[in-house]
Scaffold this motif. Sequence first.
Motif, PDB file in Angstrom:
ATOM      1  N   ASP A  31       0.648  -1.030  -0.341  1.00 48.95           N
ATOM      2  CA  ASP A  31       0.075  -0.163   0.032  1.00 48.95           C
ATOM      3  C   ASP A  31       0.474   1.483  -0.001  1.00 48.95           C
ATOM      4  O   ASP A  31       1.901   1.539   0.863  1.00 48.95           O
ATOM      5  CB  ASP A  31      -0.819   0.214   1.347  1.00 48.95           C
ATOM      6  N   ARG A  32       0.459   2.177  -0.806  1.00 44.76           N
ATOM      7  CA  ARG A  32       1.369   3.687  -0.873  1.00 44.76           C
ATOM      8  C   ARG A  32       0.862   4.073   1.158  1.00 44.76           C
ATOM      9  O   ARG A  32       2.069   5.002   0.677  1.00 44.76           O
ATOM     10  CB  ARG A  32       0.257   4.278  -1.798  1.00 44.76           C
ATOM     11  N   GLY A  33       0.004   4.280   1.046  1.00 39.85           N
ATOM     12  CA  GLY A  33       0.064   4.842   2.594  1.00 39.85           C
ATOM     13  C   GLY A  33      -0.708   5.678   2.514  1.00 39.85           C
ATOM     14  O   GLY A  33      -1.267   6.499   1.720  1.00 39.85           O
ATOM     15  N   ALA A  34      -0.651   6.625   3.591  1.00 38.66           N
ATOM     16  CA  ALA A  34      -1.073   8.206   4.116  1.00 38.66           C
ATOM     17  C   ALA A  34      -0.084   9.390   3.057  1.00 38.66           C
ATOM     18  O   ALA A  34       0.609   8.455   2.678  1.00 38.66           O
ATOM     19  CB  ALA A  34      -1.096   8.563   5.178  1.00 38.66           C
ATOM     20  N   GLY A  35      -0.379   9.737   2.575  1.00 40.12           N
ATOM     21  CA  GLY A  35      -0.568  11.106   2.183  1.00 40.12           C
ATOM     22  C   GLY A  35       0.084  11.124   0.527  1.00 40.12           C
ATOM     23  O   GLY A  35       0.179  11.609  -0.195  1.00 40.12           O
ATOM     24  N   VAL A  36      -1.201  10.632   0.070  1.00 44.06           N
ATOM     25  CA  VAL A  36      -2.046  10.167  -1.376  1.00 44.06           C
ATOM     26  C   VAL A  36      -2.593  11.612  -1.614  1.00 44.06           C
ATOM     27  O   VAL A  36      -3.759  11.815  -0.830  1.00 44.06           O
ATOM     28  CB  VAL A  36      -3.156   8.982  -1.369  1.00 44.06           C
ATOM     29  N   ALA A  37      -1.828  11.998  -2.880  1.00 45.64           N
ATOM     30  CA  ALA A  37      -2.172  13.710  -3.102  1.00 45.64           C
ATOM     31  C   ALA A  37      -3.837  13.108  -3.958  1.00 45.64           C
ATOM     32  O   ALA A  37      -4.414  11.999  -4.206  1.00 45.64           O
ATOM     33  CB  ALA A  37      -1.268  14.412  -3.666  1.00 45.64           C
ATOM     34  N   MET A  94      -5.364  10.935 -18.274  1.00 46.80           N
ATOM     35  CA  MET A  94      -4.455  10.530 -17.712  1.00 46.80           C
ATOM     36  C   MET A  94      -2.822  10.656 -17.814  1.00 46.80           C
ATOM     37  O   MET A  94      -2.684   9.634 -19.375  1.00 46.80           O
ATOM     38  CB  MET A  94      -4.876   9.682 -16.616  1.00 46.80           C
ATOM     39  N   LYS A  95      -2.385  11.561 -16.783  1.00 47.03           N
ATOM     40  CA  LYS A  95      -0.707  10.882 -17.210  1.00 47.03           C
ATOM     41  C   LYS A  95      -0.336  10.194 -15.941  1.00 47.03           C
ATOM     42  O   LYS A  95      -0.501  10.684 -14.415  1.00 47.03           O
ATOM     43  CB  LYS A  95       0.421  11.960 -17.016  1.00 47.03           C
ATOM     44  N   GLY A 168      -0.580  15.601 -11.195  1.00 45.65           N
ATOM     45  CA  GLY A 168      -1.828  16.769  -9.494  1.00 45.65           C
ATOM     46  C   GLY A 168      -0.824  15.881  -8.346  1.00 45.65           C
ATOM     47  O   GLY A 168      -0.652  16.243  -7.447  1.00 45.65           O
ATOM     48  N   GLU A 169       0.040  14.933  -8.442  1.00 42.35           N
ATOM     49  CA  GLU A 169       0.918  14.311  -7.585  1.00 42.35           C
ATOM     50  C   GLU A 169       2.330  14.418  -7.900  1.00 42.35           C
ATOM     51  O   GLU A 169       3.448  13.765  -6.934  1.00 42.35           O
ATOM     52  CB  GLU A 169       0.821  12.368  -7.607  1.00 42.35           C
TER      53      GLU A 169
END
Length: 170
Positions: A31-37, A94-95, A168-169
């Motif tokens: 999992d990427r975890g917290a902080g997903v923009a 999307m990119k 955006g991230e």
Amino acid sequence: MKKLALPALLALALAACSSTGPETTGASVEDRGAGVATVTAPGAAGSGIAALTDPNNILSKRNVFFDFDSFVIKPEARPLIEAHARFLVQNPQMKMLVQGNTDERGSREYNLALGQKRADVVKQALMLLGAREAQIESVSLGEEKPRCDDRTEACYAQNRRGEMLYSGEF
């Protein structure tokens, strides 16, 4: 027939990306975890974009973790890569940026090269599943963006990854 062609192409790509050295293990998915923009894209379907930040959706997972000195994708990473490829196919505007990362062991030059191989193998798998090359950029960060700074094997394992970021991230 199409249902059989996609898995066969992915299996072929993954086999072609395997190394011939003694390292035979590959990447696992975490999992990427917290902080997903928050991701926004003009003209994208709202429910599709929301899936990128929904912790219950596979699309919120953005990291493919690799074994030491390896850039081989293991079969358990397949559902994650397939989900992101489907999302890119369904959202052609999307990119994605795939960032290849390494742990701190090894020279700077070696780590940059290994990080690039990790990013490229994730990009190649996505493209084999239908994503367009123009949608995906792969770069190496080498050891420059660690998730963990401890000098333990568990920490090193968190730093050996290919991270998938959407517009955006990054």
